[in-house]
Design an enzyme around this catalytic site. Sequence first.
Site, PDB file in Angstrom:
ATOM      1  N   TYR A  95       0.833  -1.208   0.000  1.00 45.30           N
ATOM      2  CA  TYR A  95       0.000   0.000   0.000  1.00 45.30           C
ATOM      3  C   TYR A  95       0.866   1.256   0.000  1.00 45.30           C
ATOM      4  O   TYR A  95       0.603   2.208  -0.747  1.00 45.30           O
ATOM      5  CB  TYR A  95      -0.906  -0.042   1.227  1.00 45.30           C
ATOM      6  N   LYS A  99       0.889   4.091  -2.923  1.00 42.93           N
ATOM      7  CA  LYS A  99       0.521   5.469  -2.626  1.00 42.93           C
ATOM      8  C   LYS A  99       1.680   6.431  -2.870  1.00 42.93           C
ATOM      9  O   LYS A  99       1.468   7.588  -3.247  1.00 42.93           O
ATOM     10  CB  LYS A  99       0.025   5.580  -1.186  1.00 42.93           C
TER      11      LYS A  99
END
Length: 293
Positions: free
Chosen positions: A162, A166
């Site tokens: 993640y 991001k």
Amino acid sequence: MSGLCQDRVVVVTGAGRGIGRAHALAFAAEGAPVVVNDVDADTTAQVVAEIEDRGGKAAAHTGDIADWAGAEALIGTALEHFGRLDVLVNNAGFVRDRMLVNLGEDEWDAVIRVHLKGHFAPLRHAAQHWRSEAKAGRAPDARVINTSSGAGLLGSVGQGNYSAAKAGIAGLTVVAAAELARYGVTVNAIAPAARTRMTEGVFAETMARPDDGFDAMAPENVSPLVVWLGSAESAHVTGRVFEVEGGKVALAQGWRHGPAVDKKNRWEPAELGPVVAGLLERAPEPEPVYGAS
């Protein structure tokens, strides 16, 4: 409401629940026709109905926006239903949290796909449309708002996939801002903190709902900045990342050139210990990674 985005056609991905739903409702409240995207057809239909019940305009798209054809169809839905596209809000995502030593290839691929490719593919098709409009003499006044995360800016233990996705979105944002400015398109990103299904396991200790007063973790707190970034007023702001939590809005400071030493020649490996030590002494301490002890 002020009508800040009156008649500006907006696409919001991952808008069936949570922050995306809040964005869709907030844009509609400011006069924008909204394309509501989510792979869950039931929740998508509910958000569309909610907007229409309040007197707004909305259309549903339930395709996979990380799929090339699905992303193209998403942009096509805005053009088909409302005749134009002014704002793209890339929001869709999910998590598959694991420590790196336990993180599987499929969990890595899935998160990178939905977040990073799921931002790139709609952006690519929207950009192609806006470039065509600009070349035809119909100068866009268009906006892209991407969704990064504090995990992407600082890192987050247990979220290597993640965090990487991001961080990639933050990098994509600044490149797109530089490339698309010539076509009348601004590109910014937000790094929100709010209570959603995706964040319940990460922020469990801080996400209790208050008995009364201001709910700092409500998804609706994030949307006002996104709506403003989608408006005509924000034309001078591009290539920026904003952190948003509760009533707080902050401008994130990205990688910058720091202290330097230039020998004007090739270094020997044995020389570099004192050099690196000197650079570290002159530089501020990095922000801590979320979850690091």
